[in-house]
Write an enzyme that holds these catalytic residues in place. Sequence first.
Site, mmCIF file in Angstrom:
data_model
loop_
_atom_site.group_PDB
_atom_site.id
_atom_site.type_symbol
_atom_site.label_atom_id
_atom_site.label_comp_id
_atom_site.label_asym_id
_atom_site.label_seq_id
_atom_site.Cartn_x
_atom_site.Cartn_y
_atom_site.Cartn_z
ATOM 1 N N ARG A 51 0.865 -1.183 0.000
ATOM 2 C CA ARG A 51 0.000 0.000 0.000
ATOM 3 C C ARG A 51 0.899 1.229 0.000
ATOM 4 O O ARG A 51 2.110 1.138 0.130
ATOM 5 C CB ARG A 51 -1.008 -0.011 1.155
ATOM 6 C CG ARG A 51 -0.611 -0.607 2.454
ATOM 7 C CD ARG A 51 0.497 0.114 3.198
ATOM 8 N NE ARG A 51 0.239 1.537 3.346
ATOM 9 C CZ ARG A 51 1.151 2.442 3.595
ATOM 10 N NH1 ARG A 51 2.440 2.100 3.701
ATOM 11 N NH2 ARG A 51 0.852 3.705 3.726
ATOM 12 N N ARG A 96 -7.761 -0.317 -6.654
ATOM 13 C CA ARG A 96 -7.973 0.831 -5.762
ATOM 14 C C ARG A 96 -8.060 2.087 -6.640
ATOM 15 O O ARG A 96 -7.226 2.268 -7.527
ATOM 16 C CB ARG A 96 -6.825 0.963 -4.743
ATOM 17 C CG ARG A 96 -6.684 -0.260 -3.824
ATOM 18 C CD ARG A 96 -5.704 0.013 -2.701
ATOM 19 N NE ARG A 96 -6.276 0.886 -1.690
ATOM 20 C CZ ARG A 96 -5.555 1.437 -0.712
ATOM 21 N NH1 ARG A 96 -4.254 1.216 -0.625
ATOM 22 N NH2 ARG A 96 -6.143 2.213 0.187
ATOM 23 N N GLN A 205 -1.923 2.675 9.992
ATOM 24 C CA GLN A 205 -0.660 2.745 9.231
ATOM 25 C C GLN A 205 0.398 3.563 9.983
ATOM 26 O O GLN A 205 1.594 3.321 9.837
ATOM 27 C CB GLN A 205 -0.902 3.378 7.851
ATOM 28 C CG GLN A 205 -1.611 2.472 6.862
ATOM 29 C CD GLN A 205 -3.110 2.664 6.869
ATOM 30 O OE1 GLN A 205 -3.685 3.041 7.874
ATOM 31 N NE2 GLN A 205 -3.759 2.401 5.751
ATOM 32 N N ASP A 246 -1.887 10.823 -2.288
ATOM 33 C CA ASP A 246 -2.290 9.784 -3.244
ATOM 34 C C ASP A 246 -2.614 10.350 -4.615
ATOM 35 O O ASP A 246 -2.514 9.647 -5.628
ATOM 36 C CB ASP A 246 -3.493 9.006 -2.709
ATOM 37 C CG ASP A 246 -3.028 8.012 -1.664
ATOM 38 O OD1 ASP A 246 -2.749 8.438 -0.533
ATOM 39 O OD2 ASP A 246 -2.882 6.821 -2.015
ATOM 40 N N LYS A 257 -4.554 10.002 2.971
ATOM 41 C CA LYS A 257 -5.243 9.191 3.979
ATOM 42 C C LYS A 257 -6.224 10.017 4.794
ATOM 43 O O LYS A 257 -5.885 11.118 5.227
ATOM 44 C CB LYS A 257 -4.190 8.546 4.891
ATOM 45 C CG LYS A 257 -4.736 7.673 6.013
ATOM 46 C CD LYS A 257 -5.690 6.593 5.542
ATOM 47 C CE LYS A 257 -5.064 5.671 4.521
ATOM 48 N NZ LYS A 257 -6.072 4.803 3.857
HETATM 49 O O1 MRU Z 1 -4.532 3.211 2.242
HETATM 50 P P1 MRU Z 1 -3.046 3.409 2.116
HETATM 51 O O2 MRU Z 1 -2.273 2.874 3.267
HETATM 52 O O3 MRU Z 1 -2.534 2.953 0.781
HETATM 53 O O4 MRU Z 1 -2.881 5.002 2.146
HETATM 54 C C1 MRU Z 1 -1.594 5.532 2.017
HETATM 55 C C2 MRU Z 1 -1.541 7.003 2.150
HETATM 56 O O5 MRU Z 1 -2.554 7.674 2.259
HETATM 57 C C3 MRU Z 1 -0.197 7.644 2.054
HETATM 58 O O6 MRU Z 1 -0.134 8.784 2.847
HETATM 59 C C4 MRU Z 1 0.047 8.042 0.581
HETATM 60 O O7 MRU Z 1 -0.148 6.967 -0.259
HETATM 61 C C5 MRU Z 1 1.379 8.613 0.382
HETATM 62 S S1 MRU Z 1 2.603 7.368 0.252
HETATM 63 C C6 MRU Z 1 4.112 8.050 -0.001
#
Ligand code: MRU
Length: 355
Positions: A51, A96, A205, A246, A257
């Site tokens: 992820r 996703r 996370q 993202d 997130k």
């Molecule tokens: O749901 P996830 O764990 O994939 O979400 C990840 C995030 O929101 C991170 O902050 C984002 O991908 C930046 S990664 C360098």
Amino acid sequence: MSALPFPFPVVEWREGRVVILDQTLLPSRTEFLECRDVPALCGAIRRLAVRGAPAIGVAAAYGLALAAHRAAEGRLETPAALAAIESASRELAATRPTAVNLFWALNRVAGVAAGLALGGAGAADLAAGLLAEARAVAAEDIAMCRKLGAAGAALLPECATVLTHCNAGGLATGGYGTALGVIYAAREAGKAVRVFADETRPLLQGARLTAWELADQGFEVTVLCDGAAGSLLRRGEIDAVITGADRIAANGDTANKVGTYPLAVLADRHDVPFYVAAPGSTFDLATDGGGGIVIEQRSPDEVHTFADRRTTPPGVLAWNPAFDVTPGELVTAFITEQGVLRPPFEQSLAVFRQG
Ligand code: MRU
């Protein structure tokens, strides 16, 4: 220190398989998951075994190499091999919706496949070419993160205290990290950095991954409940909030997130700079603003439970958007491999316009 090398081996290619550090097991266990085919890899992405936006992109790139290898093993003709790669690309794209790095990587590797096929490549050539491209995607991600890390490190004082959210570290990327890349680069530049990490409900996370990797790399890290961030910022000890992203729209609106947006509001209220660290592969200039970003909705069960134990009464509903959108006006600057980009973002982000 862990037995793992740094940059972390988040996604690798070993003997015709995509091997993933299974992040669902951290911090208790460091185990690797072997994906022998595209459906297995799609499952790993969906359940967050791999992820983080750039890491998903790297995994998807290797996924197309995997499809090409299976096609070569099956001795498919070029048109059939290409069709198998296109079908794999559709499957991976459906895993996703929010991280644009996934689609960026798929387009890039699929483009290489189409070019090779036009040039008369057979299935074996496609397999070799796509593996080389996936390896390039992974290596370039580490290089971009090192570069943006150095740009961001210059923004921090000699002794810095940083607040971050989710995991935007080595684990979320090709191995080095974006928000945490800034922290790694600051230490490489001789600065002292301590980090506060939001635990990041519902899947933790921050508590599980950011805390694990920073402790692994010898940093002082303090985990806090997401709801404690306001009190922490009011104490006046945080020099900067740094998160990853993202997807970043052309006007600077940033999907990250869920919980990032309230953090940006709090940083604004307390006059603390709010930085978003991201490589070029996270910028989506074809999307004008945050309203155009699809936000992944995940299972309500992730909210109904904590550590595998049901925490809500029967019959109660749960809302579980995986991401939120921070308006560009709350972002102090984007930290990128092209340098630190400040408002007005419609102009400064144009460095990532393609073609
Ligand atoms: O749901 P996830 O764990 O994939 O979400 C990840 C995030 O929101 C991170 O902050 C984002 O991908 C930046 S990664 C360098």
